[in-house]
Design an enzyme around this catalytic site. Structure first.
Site, short mmCIF file in Angstrom:
data_model
loop_
_atom_site.label_atom_id
_atom_site.label_comp_id
_atom_site.label_asym_id
_atom_site.label_seq_id
_atom_site.Cartn_x
_atom_site.Cartn_y
_atom_site.Cartn_z
N ASN A 1 0.82 -1.21 0.00
CA ASN A 1 0.00 0.00 0.00
C ASN A 1 0.86 1.26 0.00
O ASN A 1 1.79 1.40 0.79
CB ASN A 1 -0.94 0.01 1.21
CG ASN A 1 -1.84 1.22 1.23
OD1 ASN A 1 -1.68 2.12 2.02
ND2 ASN A 1 -2.79 1.26 0.31
N ARG B 1 -1.24 5.30 -9.90
CA ARG B 1 -1.40 5.95 -11.21
C ARG B 1 -0.03 6.14 -11.89
O ARG B 1 0.10 5.96 -13.10
CB ARG B 1 -2.11 7.29 -11.06
CG ARG B 1 -3.61 7.16 -10.75
CD ARG B 1 -4.20 8.50 -10.43
NE ARG B 1 -5.63 8.41 -10.16
CZ ARG B 1 -6.33 9.38 -9.57
NH1 ARG B 1 -5.73 10.51 -9.21
NH2 ARG B 1 -7.63 9.23 -9.36
N ASP C 1 -11.18 5.19 -11.89
CA ASP C 1 -11.20 4.80 -10.48
C ASP C 1 -11.94 3.48 -10.32
O ASP C 1 -12.96 3.25 -10.98
CB ASP C 1 -11.86 5.88 -9.63
CG ASP C 1 -10.91 7.02 -9.31
OD1 ASP C 1 -9.75 6.98 -9.79
OD2 ASP C 1 -11.32 7.96 -8.59
N ASP D 1 -13.87 2.42 -8.15
CA ASP D 1 -15.25 2.52 -7.65
C ASP D 1 -16.24 2.83 -8.77
O ASP D 1 -17.45 2.62 -8.61
CB ASP D 1 -15.38 3.65 -6.62
CG ASP D 1 -14.38 3.54 -5.49
OD1 ASP D 1 -13.92 2.42 -5.23
OD2 ASP D 1 -14.06 4.57 -4.88
N ARG E 1 -23.54 10.19 -5.85
CA ARG E 1 -22.59 11.29 -5.72
C ARG E 1 -23.02 12.41 -6.66
O ARG E 1 -23.71 12.16 -7.64
CB ARG E 1 -21.16 10.85 -6.09
CG ARG E 1 -20.52 9.92 -5.07
CD ARG E 1 -19.08 9.63 -5.44
NE ARG E 1 -18.23 10.82 -5.29
CZ ARG E 1 -16.96 10.86 -5.66
NH1 ARG E 1 -16.40 9.79 -6.24
NH2 ARG E 1 -16.24 11.95 -5.48
N GLU F 1 -4.26 15.74 -5.61
CA GLU F 1 -3.18 15.43 -6.54
C GLU F 1 -3.67 15.41 -7.98
O GLU F 1 -2.95 15.78 -8.92
CB GLU F 1 -2.51 14.10 -6.18
CG GLU F 1 -3.30 12.85 -6.53
CD GLU F 1 -4.62 12.68 -5.78
OE1 GLU F 1 -5.57 12.13 -6.37
OE2 GLU F 1 -4.70 13.11 -4.61
N ASP F 2 -4.92 14.98 -8.17
CA ASP F 2 -5.48 14.95 -9.52
C ASP F 2 -5.73 16.36 -10.05
O ASP F 2 -5.58 16.63 -11.25
CB ASP F 2 -6.75 14.11 -9.58
CG ASP F 2 -7.76 14.46 -8.51
OD1 ASP F 2 -7.43 15.27 -7.60
OD2 ASP F 2 -8.88 13.92 -8.55
N HIS G 1 -14.80 6.64 0.12
CA HIS G 1 -14.18 7.27 -1.06
C HIS G 1 -13.07 8.20 -0.62
O HIS G 1 -13.22 8.96 0.33
CB HIS G 1 -15.22 8.05 -1.87
CG HIS G 1 -14.75 8.40 -3.24
ND1 HIS G 1 -13.98 9.51 -3.48
CD2 HIS G 1 -14.88 7.77 -4.43
CE1 HIS G 1 -13.67 9.57 -4.77
NE2 HIS G 1 -14.21 8.53 -5.37
#
Length: 401
Positions: free
Chosen positions: A71, A79, A95, A97, A129, A180-181, A214
């Site tokens: 991890n 990514r 992603d 999810d 969402r 970060e994205d 999430h």
């Protein structure tokens, strides 16, 4: 071996059972399976995520590479591993999810090829969402970050031309635990030779997890300030001071910083409130200015101004007013051309706040009866009329003489 059109990069941590539908949506793509590759990274999961990826790879219609690693603590590491292995002309970050619309990759690649653009945004819908909405008004073959609302969707789930990323050695910042994205995507927008928006087909389904795990929902408030700082610094480094920079600065102020001074601020302890103001001060000193402020609604501008001048006492009053969902009254002056919204401390001598904080810009003022919008060139017209009257007077004087 023929180069695939697109590399689909899927980083996953404890993604079951959502991963099942995610991968099923990849297998169901209408694009020829030979035109895509999948790179799936299991980031140290213990719930069967890695095993399911291996099983999918054995039966998928397209090439699938599975990487299993310890991890890393966030989405950036997986990514980046995917980017290092990708060979497609384009990359798409999915992603674990979420899921794709059946024609997503086919349409996104076609859009990029047809227009020669480096980034393509596909319409997003939410399942449990709420996705961003303001950029999906119409399909745009070619646009940029300054002349559209794409600055309000900085998630990584977009199609990127891999050559652009490699040319600029672009990778996700693994020191950031959130946002970060946003940093990666904003840089891509700014470096891109054009951006396309595919608004007439749902390419991406953003899925809210029932367990509330999430990644964007977790983490300390200090991480949000780290994210805002990184994005503001990137914008300042890449865009010269002026209207374009001011336009982009709206995004980190409005989306990342301002929520820290909303209803949750009322629940914060005095120590946390003080700490938030301390964290915000260097950001406000460096990047907050009247032109950024003018681009915001009154209550947004007012709150951030109070942060900038270090007035948490006044801020609490404004936030309580907003939490009560009260409608600010309007004071209309200058023959209807100025609308001031009466939020707390308007024209209070004790507070000493300038009227300009409460002055609604046209887009907000139009909601109030009695407002009269003055054309942008009205000052010029008045000046020309004054010049003509002066010339007429001079001519009359000369004739009389």
């Amino acid at each position: 071996m023929t180069q695939p059109d697109v590399s689909v990069i899927i980083g996953a941590y404890e993604a079951m059972p959502y991963l099942v539908e995610c991968l099923a949506s990849v297998a169901a793509q209408t694009i020829d399976p030979a035109r895509i590759e999948v790179i799936a990274i299991d980031d140290g999961s213990t719930d069967g995520t890695g095993e399911y990826m291996v099983d999918f790879a054995a039966r998928a219609p397209m090439p699938v590479t599975v990487v299993r690693q310890d991890n890393s603590g966030g989405p950036s590491g997986p990514r980046n591993v995917g980017l290092d292995k990708a060979v497609g002309r384009y990359v798409f970050f999915l992603d674990a999810d979420d899921r794709l619309g059946p024609k997503a990759l086919e349409r996104l690649v076609a859009m990029a090829d047809r227009n020669g653009t480096d980034v393509v945004l596909g319409r997003v819908e939410g399942i449990n969402r709420t996705p961003p909405k303001s950029m999906w008004g119409k399909t745009l073959d070619r646009t940029d970050v300054f002349s559209s609302n794409i600055k309000f969707t900085l998630s990584a789930q977009k199609l990127f031309r891999r050559e652009l990323l490699e040319r600029h050695n672009m990778r996700f910042d693994e020191s950031l635990w959130t946002g970060e994205d946003a940093l990666f995507t904003m840089e891509a927008y700014l470096r891109a030779d054009g951006v396309s928006v595919l608004a007439d087909y749902t390419c991406y389904y953003l899925v809210g997890r029932d367990d509330g795990k999430h990644v964007t929902k977790s983490g300390s408030y200090t991480l949000r300030f780290d994210s805002a700082r990184a994005l503001m610094n990137l914008i300042a480094e890449m865009v010269p001071a002026g209207p374009q920079r001011d336009t982009l600065m709206v995004r980190p102020f409005l989306v990342t910083l301002l929520p820290q001074f909303g209803p949750k601020f009322l629940k914060d302890s005095e120590d946390v409130r003080r700490h938030k103001f301390e964290l915000a001060k260097p950001l406000m000193d460096a990047h907050w200015n009247p032109e950024v402020a003018r681009r915001l609604r009154v209550h947004e501008r007012l709150r951030l101004h109070l942060v900038a001048v270090g007035r948490p006492d006044l801020l609490v009053d404004v936030v309580e007013f907003l939490r009560a969902k009260r409608q600010a009254a309007a004071v209309i002056e200058k023959r209807g051309t100025r609308v001031y919204l009466v939020y707390p401390h308007f024209r209070s001598r004790a507070a000493g706040l300038p009227d300009s904080l409460y002055l609604a810009e046209a887009r907000e003022a139009r909601a109030f009866e009695g407002y009269r919008e003055v054309a942008a060139n009205s000052f010029l017209r008045r000046a020309l009329r004054k010049v003509r009257r002066s010339r007429s007077a001079d001519s009359f004087g000369a004739a009389a003489a």
